[in-house]
Motif scaffolding. Structure first.
Motif, PDB file in Angstrom:
ATOM      1  N   ALA A 112       1.364  26.029 -46.284  1.00 23.81           N
ATOM      2  CA  ALA A 112       0.592  25.078 -47.072  1.00 23.81           C
ATOM      3  C   ALA A 112       1.421  23.863 -47.513  1.00 23.81           C
ATOM      4  O   ALA A 112       0.866  22.801 -47.768  1.00 23.81           O
ATOM      5  CB  ALA A 112       0.011  25.761 -48.302  1.00 23.81           C
ATOM      6  N   MET A 113       2.741  24.023 -47.614  1.00 28.44           N
ATOM      7  CA  MET A 113       3.612  22.944 -48.085  1.00 28.44           C
ATOM      8  C   MET A 113       4.910  22.966 -47.275  1.00 28.44           C
ATOM      9  O   MET A 113       5.805  23.750 -47.557  1.00 28.44           O
ATOM     10  CB  MET A 113       3.917  23.121 -49.570  1.00 28.44           C
ATOM     11  N   PRO A 114       5.013  22.126 -46.238  1.00 34.15           N
ATOM     12  CA  PRO A 114       6.250  22.091 -45.445  1.00 34.15           C
ATOM     13  C   PRO A 114       7.456  21.707 -46.316  1.00 34.15           C
ATOM     14  O   PRO A 114       7.338  20.856 -47.204  1.00 34.15           O
ATOM     15  CB  PRO A 114       5.971  21.019 -44.389  1.00 34.15           C
ATOM     16  N   LEU A 115       8.589  22.330 -46.060  1.00 38.12           N
ATOM     17  CA  LEU A 115       9.783  22.121 -46.875  1.00 38.12           C
ATOM     18  C   LEU A 115      10.218  20.654 -46.899  1.00 38.12           C
ATOM     19  O   LEU A 115      10.540  20.111 -47.960  1.00 38.12           O
ATOM     20  CB  LEU A 115      10.928  23.012 -46.381  1.00 38.12           C
ATOM     21  N   GLN A 116      10.200  20.003 -45.762  1.00 35.68           N
ATOM     22  CA  GLN A 116      10.609  18.597 -45.711  1.00 35.68           C
ATOM     23  C   GLN A 116       9.685  17.730 -46.575  1.00 35.68           C
ATOM     24  O   GLN A 116      10.138  16.858 -47.309  1.00 35.68           O
ATOM     25  CB  GLN A 116      10.623  18.102 -44.271  1.00 35.68           C
ATOM     26  N   ALA A 117       8.392  17.984 -46.512  1.00 36.55           N
ATOM     27  CA  ALA A 117       7.433  17.240 -47.330  1.00 36.55           C
ATOM     28  C   ALA A 117       7.665  17.516 -48.813  1.00 36.55           C
ATOM     29  O   ALA A 117       7.587  16.606 -49.645  1.00 36.55           O
ATOM     30  CB  ALA A 117       6.007  17.622 -46.940  1.00 36.55           C
ATOM     31  N   TRP A 119      10.469  18.376 -50.382  1.00 32.18           N
ATOM     32  CA  TRP A 119      11.662  17.685 -50.882  1.00 32.18           C
ATOM     33  C   TRP A 119      11.449  16.178 -50.936  1.00 32.18           C
ATOM     34  O   TRP A 119      11.942  15.513 -51.850  1.00 32.18           O
ATOM     35  CB  TRP A 119      12.892  18.039 -50.057  1.00 32.18           C
ATOM     36  N   LEU A 120      10.688  15.633 -50.004  1.00 32.71           N
ATOM     37  CA  LEU A 120      10.376  14.208 -50.039  1.00 32.71           C
ATOM     38  C   LEU A 120       9.533  13.889 -51.277  1.00 32.71           C
ATOM     39  O   LEU A 120       9.798  12.920 -52.000  1.00 32.71           O
ATOM     40  CB  LEU A 120       9.646  13.777 -48.768  1.00 32.71           C
ATOM     41  N   GLY A 121       8.520  14.699 -51.551  1.00 30.20           N
ATOM     42  CA  GLY A 121       7.692  14.483 -52.742  1.00 30.20           C
ATOM     43  C   GLY A 121       8.489  14.627 -54.022  1.00 30.20           C
ATOM     44  O   GLY A 121       8.316  13.846 -54.969  1.00 30.20           O
ATOM     45  N   TYR A 122       9.373  15.600 -54.060  1.00 28.12           N
ATOM     46  CA  TYR A 122      10.233  15.796 -55.238  1.00 28.12           C
ATOM     47  C   TYR A 122      11.153  14.596 -55.418  1.00 28.12           C
ATOM     48  O   TYR A 122      11.295  14.067 -56.527  1.00 28.12           O
ATOM     49  CB  TYR A 122      11.028  17.092 -55.074  1.00 28.12           C
ATOM     50  N   ALA A 123      11.774  14.141 -54.326  1.00 30.97           N
ATOM     51  CA  ALA A 123      12.661  12.980 -54.395  1.00 30.97           C
ATOM     52  C   ALA A 123      11.893  11.730 -54.838  1.00 30.97           C
ATOM     53  O   ALA A 123      12.411  10.921 -55.620  1.00 30.97           O
ATOM     54  CB  ALA A 123      13.326  12.744 -53.042  1.00 30.97           C
ATOM     55  N   TRP A 124      10.660  11.569 -54.347  1.00 29.44           N
ATOM     56  CA  TRP A 124       9.838  10.431 -54.757  1.00 29.44           C
ATOM     57  C   TRP A 124       9.592  10.479 -56.272  1.00 29.44           C
ATOM     58  O   TRP A 124       9.697   9.460 -56.951  1.00 29.44           O
ATOM     59  CB  TRP A 124       8.513  10.439 -53.996  1.00 29.44           C
ATOM     60  N   MET A 125       9.264  11.668 -56.770  1.00 28.10           N
ATOM     61  CA  MET A 125       8.997  11.805 -58.192  1.00 28.10           C
ATOM     62  C   MET A 125      10.245  11.492 -59.022  1.00 28.10           C
ATOM     63  O   MET A 125      10.174  10.763 -60.012  1.00 28.10           O
ATOM     64  CB  MET A 125       8.498  13.215 -58.509  1.00 28.10           C
ATOM     65  N   ILE A 126      11.400  12.012 -58.606  1.00 27.36           N
ATOM     66  CA  ILE A 126      12.643  11.770 -59.356  1.00 27.36           C
ATOM     67  C   ILE A 126      13.023  10.293 -59.278  1.00 27.36           C
ATOM     68  O   ILE A 126      13.410   9.681 -60.274  1.00 27.36           O
ATOM     69  CB  ILE A 126      13.793  12.656 -58.828  1.00 27.36           C
ATOM     70  N   GLY A 127      12.928   9.712 -58.085  1.00 28.02           N
ATOM     71  CA  GLY A 127      13.210   8.285 -57.939  1.00 28.02           C
ATOM     72  C   GLY A 127      12.257   7.443 -58.767  1.00 28.02           C
ATOM     73  O   GLY A 127      12.666   6.447 -59.390  1.00 28.02           O
ATOM     74  N   GLY A 128      10.980   7.826 -58.777  1.00 27.86           N
ATOM     75  CA  GLY A 128      10.006   7.118 -59.590  1.00 27.86           C
ATOM     76  C   GLY A 128      10.321   7.224 -61.072  1.00 27.86           C
ATOM     77  O   GLY A 128      10.205   6.245 -61.819  1.00 27.86           O
TER      78      GLY A 128
END
Length: 187
Positions: A112-117, A119-128
Motif C-alpha cells: 500500500a505504501m512503497p518505501l521510496q515513496a 521516505w520521499l513524502g517524509y522528506a517533503w514534510m520535514i523540508g516543508g
C-alpha cells in the motif's frame, strides 16, 4: 513566582494544551473516532483485506492520530500552547521529525505504501517544516497550503489515492504543515 507559563497537568493537556475547552476536546475526539471507520473503509475499498490484526490496529491508530491531530492543530488553544513565547522554533521541527507515519506504513504494508515513496513524502514534510520555520510568520499559512498541495500531488503519483493508505500523506501534511507549524492568528 510564576513565569506566566500555564501548567499542563495530564497527558491530554500536554498534547492539546491546558486551555483546550470541552467543546474543542469533543471535536478532537469526534474526529479521532470518525477517522477509524473512514480509514477502515479506505482499506476495504482498496481490496486489501488480507492484513493481519496488528496491521489493522496500527493503521487505525495512526488514522485516529492524524484525524484528531488535524483538528487539534487547527484549534486556537492548541496553537497558543505550541506557539507560546517560551517554545523555541526548533521544537516545531522536532514535532515534525517524530511523525514517521509514512515510513512506518511502508514497513508494515509495503503493498500500500512503497518505501521510496514513504521516505520521499517524509522528506517533503520535514523540508516543508524547515522552510516554514525559516520564512516570516505572515507568509507561513499560504506557504503551508502550497507545500501541502505540491506534496500531496507528488505523493499521489507514487501512492495512488485508492491505495489502502493513499489518504495518509494528505492527512499528515495537513496535520503538520498546515496545522502544527502555523501559529495563532495575529491581527
Amino acid at each position: 513566582m510564576s513565569d506566566g507559563k500555564p501548567k499542563a497537568t495530564g497527558l491530554w493537556a500536554r498534547i492539546v494544551g491546558p486551555a483546550t475547552s470541552r467543546g474543542e476536546t469533543a471535536a478532537i475526539l469526534a474526529m479521532m473516532a470518525l477517522s477509524v471507520p473512514l480509514a477502515a473503509g479506505a482499506v476495504i475499498a482498496s481490496g486489501t483485506v488480507g492484513w493481519r490484526w496488528w496491521q489493522w490496529l496500527i493503521v487505525l491508530l495512526l488514522a485516529a492520530d492524524l484525524g484528531g491531530g488535524v483538528v487539534a492543530n487547527a484549534l486556537p488553544a492548541t496553537k497558543r500552547w505550541y506557539h507560546a513565547p517560551w517554545v523555541p522554533e526548533w521544537r516545531h521541527l522536532s514535532f515534525a521529525v517524530i511523525h514517521l507515519h509514512l515510513p512506518l506504513m511502508a514497513l508494515l504494508v509495503p503493498e500500500a505504501m512503497p518505501l521510496q515513496a514513504a521516505w520521499l513524502g517524509y522528506a517533503w514534510m520535514i523540508g516543508g517544516a524547515a522552510a516554514l520555520i525559516a520564512i516570516p510568520a505572515r507568509w507561513r499559512l499560504a506557504a503551508a497550503f502550497v507545500l501541502t498541495l505540491a506534496g500531496t500531488t507528488l505523493m499521489a503519483r507514487l501512492v495512488p489515492l485508492d491505495s489502502a493508505v493513499g489518504w495518509m500523506p494528505l492527512a499528515l501534511m495537513l496535520k503538520i504543515l498546515a496545522g502544527h507549524l502555523i501559529g495563532p492568528a495575529r491581527a
